[in-house]
Every structure is written in C-alpha cells, then in structure tokens.
Design an enzyme around this catalytic site. Sequence first.
Site, PDB file in Angstrom:
ATOM      1  N   ASP A  73       0.615  -0.831  -0.226  1.00 54.83           N
ATOM      2  CA  ASP A  73      -0.164  -0.095  -0.053  1.00 54.83           C
ATOM      3  C   ASP A  73       0.758   1.380  -0.459  1.00 54.83           C
ATOM      4  OD1 ASP A  73      -1.267   2.200   0.657  1.00 54.83           O
ATOM      5  OD2 ASP A  73      -2.136   1.490   1.963  1.00 54.83           O
ATOM      6  N   TYR A 168      -6.598  15.229 -10.715  1.00 54.11           N
ATOM      7  CA  TYR A 168      -5.196  14.973 -11.559  1.00 54.11           C
ATOM      8  C   TYR A 168      -4.077  15.128 -11.958  1.00 54.11           C
ATOM      9  CZ  TYR A 168      -4.793  12.341 -15.692  1.00 54.11           C
ATOM     10  OH  TYR A 168      -4.001  10.760 -17.286  1.00 54.11           O
ATOM     11  N   LYS A 172      -0.721  15.257 -12.497  1.00 54.87           N
ATOM     12  CA  LYS A 172       0.723  15.092 -13.290  1.00 54.87           C
ATOM     13  C   LYS A 172       1.745  16.586 -13.731  1.00 54.87           C
ATOM     14  CE  LYS A 172      -1.167  11.623 -15.169  1.00 54.87           C
ATOM     15  NZ  LYS A 172      -0.659  10.023 -14.596  1.00 54.87           N
ATOM     16  N   THR A 205      -6.130   0.010 -21.796  1.00 52.56           N
ATOM     17  CA  THR A 205      -6.803  -0.015 -19.847  1.00 52.56           C
ATOM     18  C   THR A 205      -7.622  -0.739 -19.939  1.00 52.56           C
ATOM     19  OG1 THR A 205      -7.377   1.594 -18.871  1.00 52.56           O
ATOM     20  CG2 THR A 205      -5.086   1.532 -19.054  1.00 52.56           C
TER      21      THR A 205
END
Length: 292
Positions: A73, A168, A172, A205
């Site tokens: 984790d 998000y 990045k 994916t």
Amino acid sequence: MPASEKPSTVAVVTGASRGAGRGIAIALGQHGVTVYVTGRSQKSGDSTLPGTIHETAAAVTAAGGKGIAVPCDHSDDRAVQALFEQVRNEQGRLDILVNNAAAIHDEIQAPGQFWEKPLKLGDLIDVGIRSGYVASWYAAPLMLDEERALIVFTSASGAAHYSMGPAYGAHKAGVDKMAFDMAVDFSAAKTNVTALSIWMGALATDRLLAIIASDEEKYGYLHDQIESPEFTGHVIWSLFRDEDLEKFNGETLIGAELGGRYAILDSNGHTPSSCRDAHKVFPHQHFPLIVR
C-alpha cells in the site's frame, strides 16, 4: 554466478496490478528484466477492475523476465520501506524504478465540478505525488553506485491542460516537477542516476475501454489514438539502454516521440501520435536557476 552470466536488470514497477503498471512490467519482462510488481490487489475482487500483482508477476515471468509480486500500500511509508529492503536483501541493487502508483477512483470521470465530487479524489495528492517521492527516497540509495540507473514517473499531458479535475492535473504536473528537481540533486551528487517523466497517451486499459464503451458517441474517437499499456515499458527499456541516457536527466518526455526516436512500434504496428501534433500540447519548460 559464472563470469559469463550477466546479472538481470532489476526494476520496481509500482501500481502494477493492472493498467499502465501491468503493461510496463510485462514489457520489461520481455527484455529479461527482474521486476518487482507492487500494488494492493492480491485476489480477484480486491478492486472493481480485474488484475492482481500475482497475475502481473506471472505474466512478467511468462514474457521472459522474472516477476516478483510484493503487496504494498503506497500510502504506508513502512510498507514502502519494507519493499526496498526486500529488493536490497534479494538483489543488492536497483536499476529502474517506475513510479506509477496512483489512487484513481471511478468518480474522477463523473460530471460536475471538483467540489461536487467526492473528496477522496484528492487521494491522488498522496498516492500519486507523495508516494512517488517516498519510493524514490528509499530507492535512491540502491542506485547511487550503479553505472546507470533510471527513475521514471509516468505522467500525461494533463500536466499542462485541464483533464479530469485539479487533483489529476496537480498529480501530473507535480511528478513532472519532481523528476526535474530530483535530477538536479542527482547531478549535484555526481551520480549516474537519471530521473525523468514520461507523458503517456490514452492507454487501452480496462478502465479506459469501459469509459469508451459507456459512450461511444462521445469517446469513440479514442479508438484511433490509444496506446497499448506495454508501449511505455518498451520506451523505458530503450531509454535505459541509451548511451546518452544522462542527457534526458530532469526532462519531461512524450512517450510517442520517444517511440519515434527508438523506432518502437505499438501492438497495432504503428508508433502512436504525439499530443504535440494532435493537440498542440507539450511539456512546460523548467528553468535552470538553482536556489539552495
């Protein structure tokens, strides 16, 4: 070990139960790499998406490498420490670290503004940015004496334009800057460690394919743009083998453009198109000023 037997390249790929991490790990396996596969999913049902670390490790071995599954984790610093202690005890070194673990929840694609979505989407600041820092912190001592070593952050063009909300985008942009700053320290210490970030394209994916299937009219155009999850793994291997690897230290690179540089074809027989060409988006410039 016989003198003629060359030790395998050793890599750690975080967040490799599925998606980009799984593809990267398998691709490295095709090049004979020993890959430590990390993630939380150990059995079917641990996630809403298919894939486990044990399945990925087995696929790495089947591809020609050696896959080693390590439950981890990446929000737990002690678990990350134990991972790299295991690598040290079993291998004595580390050649490649791929920081890919990211806490991406299904709701990231939900309609609405960031304050209308669950607060847990901010987990990307922890498992995404901080987790990459922690993994690199533990990995660096295993790399400092190597003739060459490589730390890669998997990133995307959302670092430079709006994509799926501020968490998000911060993830990045954060890892791109982290790679740059780590490179400064590796250079100052006169090591042979290169740190860089790679912008991946839209990946085929399970998550993205499900999104496309949910609204073909809206997302169907992505069929012609998606990259296989393995593509970036082949790019990473070519970078690692490049005699001029150090010149990329601190750079944010577009994976598709590296594919062109190294003549890497994706599973469809083509090199993916670059976001620089398709969307006029490219990495931010980092300035050389150093303040200590």
